[in-house]
Design an enzyme around this catalytic site. Structure first.
Site, PDB file in Angstrom:
ATOM      1  N   LYS A   1       0.798  -1.224   0.000  1.00 36.50           N
ATOM      2  CA  LYS A   1       0.000   0.000   0.000  1.00 36.50           C
ATOM      3  C   LYS A   1       0.837   1.283   0.000  1.00 36.50           C
ATOM      4  O   LYS A   1       0.425   2.308  -0.554  1.00 36.50           O
ATOM      5  CB  LYS A   1      -0.959   0.012   1.192  1.00 36.50           C
ATOM      6  CG  LYS A   1      -2.108  -0.982   1.077  1.00 36.50           C
ATOM      7  CD  LYS A   1      -3.094  -0.815   2.220  1.00 36.50           C
ATOM      8  CE  LYS A   1      -4.282  -1.745   2.091  1.00 36.50           C
ATOM      9  NZ  LYS A   1      -5.294  -1.506   3.149  1.00 36.50           N
TER      10      LYS A   1
ATOM     11  N   ALA B   1      -2.494   2.505  16.608  1.00 39.76           N
ATOM     12  CA  ALA B   1      -1.875   3.617  15.879  1.00 39.76           C
ATOM     13  C   ALA B   1      -1.153   3.129  14.628  1.00 39.76           C
ATOM     14  O   ALA B   1      -0.168   3.722  14.196  1.00 39.76           O
ATOM     15  CB  ALA B   1      -0.905   4.368  16.799  1.00 39.76           C
ATOM     16  N   GLY B   2      -1.643   2.037  14.030  1.00 40.75           N
ATOM     17  CA  GLY B   2      -1.049   1.498  12.819  1.00 40.75           C
ATOM     18  C   GLY B   2      -1.663   2.085  11.565  1.00 40.75           C
ATOM     19  O   GLY B   2      -2.299   3.139  11.587  1.00 40.75           O
TER      20      GLY B   2
ATOM     21  N   ASN C   1      -2.753   3.746  22.556  1.00 41.80           N
ATOM     22  CA  ASN C   1      -1.886   2.732  21.978  1.00 41.80           C
ATOM     23  C   ASN C   1      -0.909   2.244  23.036  1.00 41.80           C
ATOM     24  O   ASN C   1      -0.626   2.949  24.013  1.00 41.80           O
ATOM     25  CB  ASN C   1      -1.114   3.332  20.791  1.00 41.80           C
ATOM     26  CG  ASN C   1      -0.443   2.277  19.921  1.00 41.80           C
ATOM     27  OD1 ASN C   1      -1.102   1.357  19.444  1.00 41.80           O
ATOM     28  ND2 ASN C   1       0.847   2.397  19.721  1.00 41.80           N
TER      29      ASN C   1
ATOM     30  N   GLY D   1     -15.880  -5.568  11.356  1.00 41.05           N
ATOM     31  CA  GLY D   1     -15.239  -4.909  10.233  1.00 41.05           C
ATOM     32  C   GLY D   1     -15.738  -5.299   8.859  1.00 41.05           C
ATOM     33  O   GLY D   1     -15.194  -4.825   7.853  1.00 41.05           O
TER      34      GLY D   1
END
Length: 280
Positions: A66, A128-129, A151, A242
């Site tokens: 990505k 926090a990825g 996090n 999700g």
């Protein structure tokens, strides 16, 4: 002539996109094929050149490409550039244009399952990825500004906030601080891998202080109900997995390629059928 679309990643066999997108092309009578491409990182540049050469009209990108794909395409949408990740490429004339539909897909799913407008709600993101970044940046870009991030590494959460080009009212928190303040939030978004196989009983935070009117979303969809969602449901909270985010991000990519918004409910049912009720 049949149009060609696809998804690239390493690995790629586990991707639900080929069956989901391929089914929609068939249902809508669009003469197109959606192909999974297993591309190793060392071959990414050649693969992108090859896809342009053979006339691929658009493709999705999954891990680990990505970010690496950004310098290999011709243009990038400002939001995707800010996020630093592309999950959808659209061919326009002879150029590949990169977009990120992850955050917008999450918002669409949230609006479908919770409420249309939540500009004034207080939001907590766990993690926090890359997924947290896409959701955080997109929420801020849409005017949802009261968003805190917790996090295991508070420094990483702080960096995510400081690096964001969109303005908001955000604080970085430790997991223990977030647990103590959980009752202050209207929406909690779980973006880590905690709760996936084999740690099906694990939850990233304690829900002792959770309010029953809080909406809790976990971007994991396999299993359909993670430990944090089970705990939230037991406390009376409304929950969301999700699957909706995954389906909507794919639907938004489909729309960019074809100009047609596909049947999101049908896409979700296709994925559920493909999973076959499995939880891991």
């Amino acid at each position: 002539m049949m149009k060609l679309y696809g998804v690239i990643g390493d690995p790629i066999a586990q991707s639900m996109s080929p069956v989901m997108q391929g089914q929609e092309f068939q249902q809508l009578g669009i003469h197109a094929h959606y192909q999974p491409f297993h591309i190793k990182p060392k071959d990414l540049e050649d693969a992108v050149k090859g896809m342009k050469a053979i006339g691929v009209e658009g493709f999705n990108i999954t891990s680990p490409h990505k970010t690496a794909i950004i310098p290999l395409i011709d243009k990038i949408d400002p939001l995707a550039e800010a996020i630093g990740a592309v999950n959808t490429v659209v061919r326009e004339d002879d150029q590949f244009i990169g977009y990120n539909t992850d955050g917008e897909g999450f918002i669409k799913a949230l609006q479908a399952d919770w409420k249309e407008h939540f500009d004034n709600e207080r939001v907590l993101i766990i993690g926090a990825g890359g997924a947290a970044k896409a959701i955080f940046y997109t929420l801020l870009s849409k005017g949802i500004v009261n968003i805190d991030i917790c996090n295991r590494s508070v420094e990483r959460a702080e960096k995510l906030i400081l690096d964001c080009p969109y303005q908001g009212n955000s604080t970085s928190l430790s997991l223990s601080s977030a647990e103590a303040e959980l009752g202050n939030y209207d929406l909690i978004i779980q973006t880590t891998s905690i709760g996936m196989y084999p740690d099906l009983s694990s939850s990233p935070i304690s829900l002792d202080a959770l309010r029953s009117d809080t909406f809790v979303s976990d971007i994991i969809y396999n299993p359909f109900e993670t430990a944090i969602l089970t705990g939230a449901k037991q406390k009376g909270a409304q929950i969301q997995n999700g699957l909706g985010m995954f389906v909507y991000q794919g639907a938004l990519a489909f729309e960019r390629w074809t100009g047609i918004m596909p049947d999101v409910e049908r896409m979700a049912n296709t994925v559920k059928k493909q999973l076959g009720g499995k939880i891991c």
